[in-house]
Write a protein that holds these residues in place. Sequence first.
Motif, PDB file in Angstrom:
ATOM      1  N   GLY A 146      33.711  27.129  50.587  1.00 38.70           N
ATOM      2  CA  GLY A 146      33.837  25.671  50.740  1.00 38.70           C
ATOM      3  C   GLY A 146      35.326  25.081  50.933  1.00 38.70           C
ATOM      4  O   GLY A 146      35.482  24.266  51.593  1.00 38.70           O
ATOM      5  N   GLU A 147      36.172  25.724  50.382  1.00 37.57           N
ATOM      6  CA  GLU A 147      37.440  25.182  50.377  1.00 37.57           C
ATOM      7  C   GLU A 147      38.083  25.786  51.697  1.00 37.57           C
ATOM      8  O   GLU A 147      39.029  24.939  52.567  1.00 37.57           O
ATOM      9  CB  GLU A 147      38.431  25.727  49.258  1.00 37.57           C
ATOM     10  N   MET A 148      37.739  26.866  52.485  1.00 37.29           N
ATOM     11  CA  MET A 148      38.011  27.027  53.576  1.00 37.29           C
ATOM     12  C   MET A 148      37.576  26.218  54.686  1.00 37.29           C
ATOM     13  O   MET A 148      38.211  25.849  55.679  1.00 37.29           O
ATOM     14  CB  MET A 148      37.771  28.687  53.972  1.00 37.29           C
ATOM     15  N   ALA A 149      36.440  25.899  54.598  1.00 33.06           N
ATOM     16  CA  ALA A 149      35.722  24.749  55.387  1.00 33.06           C
ATOM     17  C   ALA A 149      36.497  23.561  55.353  1.00 33.06           C
ATOM     18  O   ALA A 149      36.674  22.875  56.565  1.00 33.06           O
ATOM     19  CB  ALA A 149      34.268  24.524  55.091  1.00 33.06           C
ATOM     20  N   ILE A 150      37.042  23.055  54.287  1.00 37.38           N
ATOM     21  CA  ILE A 150      37.738  21.707  54.161  1.00 37.38           C
ATOM     22  C   ILE A 150      39.193  22.102  54.894  1.00 37.38           C
ATOM     23  O   ILE A 150      39.459  20.890  55.644  1.00 37.38           O
ATOM     24  CB  ILE A 150      38.261  21.462  52.773  1.00 37.38           C
ATOM     25  N   LEU A 151      39.783  23.250  54.755  1.00 40.45           N
ATOM     26  CA  LEU A 151      41.078  23.539  55.537  1.00 40.45           C
ATOM     27  C   LEU A 151      40.764  23.620  57.189  1.00 40.45           C
ATOM     28  O   LEU A 151      41.710  23.048  57.725  1.00 40.45           O
ATOM     29  CB  LEU A 151      41.706  24.773  55.133  1.00 40.45           C
ATOM     30  N   LYS A 152      39.815  24.208  57.680  1.00 39.29           N
ATOM     31  CA  LYS A 152      39.580  24.403  59.045  1.00 39.29           C
ATOM     32  C   LYS A 152      39.221  22.954  59.307  1.00 39.29           C
ATOM     33  O   LYS A 152      39.721  22.592  60.424  1.00 39.29           O
ATOM     34  CB  LYS A 152      38.080  25.335  59.292  1.00 39.29           C
ATOM     35  N   GLY A 153      38.498  22.155  58.835  1.00 40.30           N
ATOM     36  CA  GLY A 153      37.784  20.841  59.270  1.00 40.30           C
ATOM     37  C   GLY A 153      39.043  19.849  59.374  1.00 40.30           C
ATOM     38  O   GLY A 153      39.091  19.059  60.214  1.00 40.30           O
ATOM     39  N   THR A 154      39.973  19.948  58.455  1.00 39.40           N
ATOM     40  CA  THR A 154      41.347  19.109  58.564  1.00 39.40           C
ATOM     41  C   THR A 154      42.413  19.762  59.230  1.00 39.40           C
ATOM     42  O   THR A 154      43.606  19.345  59.282  1.00 39.40           O
ATOM     43  CB  THR A 154      41.889  18.886  57.158  1.00 39.40           C
ATOM     44  N   ARG A 155      42.110  20.936  60.180  1.00 41.04           N
ATOM     45  CA  ARG A 155      43.182  21.576  60.896  1.00 41.04           C
ATOM     46  C   ARG A 155      44.360  21.995  60.257  1.00 41.04           C
ATOM     47  O   ARG A 155      45.323  21.846  60.902  1.00 41.04           O
ATOM     48  CB  ARG A 155      43.598  20.645  62.203  1.00 41.04           C
ATOM     49  N   ARG A 156      44.386  22.519  59.044  1.00 35.87           N
ATOM     50  CA  ARG A 156      45.440  23.057  58.249  1.00 35.87           C
ATOM     51  C   ARG A 156      45.417  24.703  58.745  1.00 35.87           C
ATOM     52  O   ARG A 156      45.281  25.430  58.041  1.00 35.87           O
ATOM     53  CB  ARG A 156      45.077  22.825  57.057  1.00 35.87           C
ATOM     54  N   LEU A 157      45.767  24.748  59.993  1.00 28.15           N
ATOM     55  CA  LEU A 157      45.761  26.292  60.609  1.00 28.15           C
ATOM     56  C   LEU A 157      46.960  26.976  59.869  1.00 28.15           C
ATOM     57  O   LEU A 157      46.889  28.331  59.597  1.00 28.15           O
ATOM     58  CB  LEU A 157      45.913  26.266  61.978  1.00 28.15           C
ATOM     59  N   ALA A 158      48.140  26.375  59.369  1.00 28.18           N
ATOM     60  CA  ALA A 158      49.085  27.239  59.018  1.00 28.18           C
ATOM     61  C   ALA A 158      48.726  27.621  57.700  1.00 28.18           C
ATOM     62  O   ALA A 158      49.150  28.690  57.260  1.00 28.18           O
ATOM     63  CB  ALA A 158      50.423  26.018  59.104  1.00 28.18           C
ATOM     64  N   ASN A 159      48.072  26.699  56.845  1.00 30.69           N
ATOM     65  CA  ASN A 159      47.702  26.965  55.718  1.00 30.69           C
ATOM     66  C   ASN A 159      46.615  28.282  55.781  1.00 30.69           C
ATOM     67  O   ASN A 159      46.684  29.226  54.908  1.00 30.69           O
ATOM     68  CB  ASN A 159      47.195  25.927  54.916  1.00 30.69           C
ATOM     69  N   LEU A 160      45.521  28.351  56.744  1.00 28.32           N
ATOM     70  CA  LEU A 160      44.715  29.158  56.995  1.00 28.32           C
ATOM     71  C   LEU A 160      45.236  30.574  57.194  1.00 28.32           C
ATOM     72  O   LEU A 160      45.037  31.583  56.608  1.00 28.32           O
ATOM     73  CB  LEU A 160      43.724  28.908  57.828  1.00 28.32           C
ATOM     74  N   ALA A 161      46.493  30.442  57.923  1.00 26.05           N
ATOM     75  CA  ALA A 161      47.219  31.823  58.360  1.00 26.05           C
ATOM     76  C   ALA A 161      47.899  32.521  57.052  1.00 26.05           C
ATOM     77  O   ALA A 161      47.563  33.514  56.780  1.00 26.05           O
ATOM     78  CB  ALA A 161      48.118  31.329  59.553  1.00 26.05           C
ATOM     79  N   SER A 162      48.540  31.493  56.312  1.00 25.74           N
ATOM     80  CA  SER A 162      49.136  31.716  55.190  1.00 25.74           C
ATOM     81  C   SER A 162      48.068  32.679  54.032  1.00 25.74           C
ATOM     82  O   SER A 162      48.452  33.682  53.444  1.00 25.74           O
ATOM     83  CB  SER A 162      49.985  30.809  54.405  1.00 25.74           C
ATOM     84  N   ILE A 163      47.032  31.924  54.014  1.00 29.33           N
ATOM     85  CA  ILE A 163      46.089  32.340  53.153  1.00 29.33           C
ATOM     86  C   ILE A 163      45.566  33.855  53.535  1.00 29.33           C
ATOM     87  O   ILE A 163      45.325  34.622  52.626  1.00 29.33           O
ATOM     88  CB  ILE A 163      44.812  31.460  52.846  1.00 29.33           C
ATOM     89  N   SER A 164      45.261  33.917  54.675  1.00 33.36           N
ATOM     90  CA  SER A 164      44.899  35.327  55.295  1.00 33.36           C
ATOM     91  C   SER A 164      46.013  36.398  54.935  1.00 33.36           C
ATOM     92  O   SER A 164      45.491  37.422  54.605  1.00 33.36           O
ATOM     93  CB  SER A 164      44.738  35.181  56.812  1.00 33.36           C
ATOM     94  N   ILE A 165      47.210  36.171  55.165  1.00 36.15           N
ATOM     95  CA  ILE A 165      48.222  37.205  55.030  1.00 36.15           C
ATOM     96  C   ILE A 165      48.462  37.408  53.452  1.00 36.15           C
ATOM     97  O   ILE A 165      48.229  38.742  53.004  1.00 36.15           O
ATOM     98  CB  ILE A 165      49.622  36.614  55.705  1.00 36.15           C
TER      99      ILE A 165
END
Length: 498
Positions: A146-165
């Motif tokens: 659910g939280e990942m969907a929130i970050l994707k929907g609000t275009r927080r791509l830098a945050n998603l990249a950081s989380i992944s690493i």
Amino acid sequence: MQKTQNSDSYSHVLKYTGIFGGVQGMSILVGIVRNKLVATILGPAGMGLISLFNSTINLLSNATNLGISMSAVKNISEVYDNGDEQRLRHIIKMIRSWCLITALVGMVLCVVCSSMLSRWTFGWGDHTWHFILLSPVVGMMAVTGGEMAILKGTRRLANLASISIYNVVGALVTSIPLYYFFGQSAIVPSLIVMAMVQMLLTIGYSYRLFPLRVSSERKLLGEGMSMVRLGIAFVMAGILGSGAEFVIRSYLSYTSSLATVGLYSAGYMMTMTYASTVFSAMETDFFPRLSACNGGITTTNTIVNRQIEVSFLLVSPLLVFFTVGLPILLPLLYSGKFTPVIGMMQITVFAMYFRALKLPVAYIPLAKGDSWSYLFLEAIYDVMVVLLVIVAFNRWQLIGCGVAITVAGILDFIILLVYTHFKYGFHLSCRVRQYALMQMPFAVLAYLVTFVHSPWVYWPCGILLGAASTAVSVYILRQKTTLWQSLKARFAKKLSHE
């Protein structure tokens, strides 16, 4: 003018494929180190045990998360693009309420079905308590989704990249010491710790951007019904996909051994994740662009075919080098105990070529809002791959699994093309067919080289084929994009300043 637009479009696809592929590549590199250490410490049997637990937990997660991790992105994106901050906060609150419910349901279901899962997953021993202990993992996966969907929907791509690493680094730091000191006994605790690390990382970023606000409004759940209905097809597709992997791994465990499951899982995962560096841009960049297309089938065909061209041209040289380099890569990334799966992997590589051709087309039903067509096509593939793997494994063991996955991939591609042509009017462009005919011979020749026993012939031929495939892709992409000229201009500007 048209040529400039085409060039810019190809440049956009190449740029964002490179960005997201680079992030995925960094995550994979850290993951490779972890897999190498885990494989060395636990061996194929331990890897097989991890695979069985993971496939079962993923099946439960997909069965209970209501597809929110996918369907919520659409809801959030629409509100976010409109700039309605108050409505956005309300939607986020609604999504978090639904995720909490699915987390609790998933945990309870895992506990209630633990005995049954033990019998279905393993042909030996009683693992009921293991599944009871793993029930929080199902809940944490729901919250994380659910939280990942929130970050994707609000275009927080830098945050998603950081989380992944950070997630793969956290998995490395937390799991390896446990495996080193406690061996296979640490598998269940490590899975719990890794799920917790990922959840804490995700909610840490998400809550900082959108603070948690607890609400007991019942209407929130009612408002989410449209999102849930949209997600049902994703749920069923996820169940079928996880179920197919669950059946395959359980069958290999029953008919062969846990070590065979470990070999199959390592080969399948390594082949799939290697190509995923190129495919990772599909969901983050290509899918939103395709969904926003309102220009009819001609525009849709153009967007999809260009994505296929770039993805196929990028992945083809990588797959040639991968095929030839497996005798070194597999022992380096795992251990020498995994060499029996090399033959399966070298055949499975052919499935990746067809996956590069297929994946952009597979997003058309989703972009059209036709989630049930997506479910239908996924169901056909899942049934095919299970039946083919079972039949082929009985005849040719692990090599047969590679043959089955490739045949299933080719049949799936053909069925998808026929279906999307008659339902949506899609067709492959002449350029896609041309590039496929140019690159596929390199794949066939690279596979034939694997039967050469002399290293003095094997390596020069393999490297030459990889270089030739790379040269073809680079030449074509340079003609289609302006990125090369932009890079040269920036480099020249930097030199002039110095």
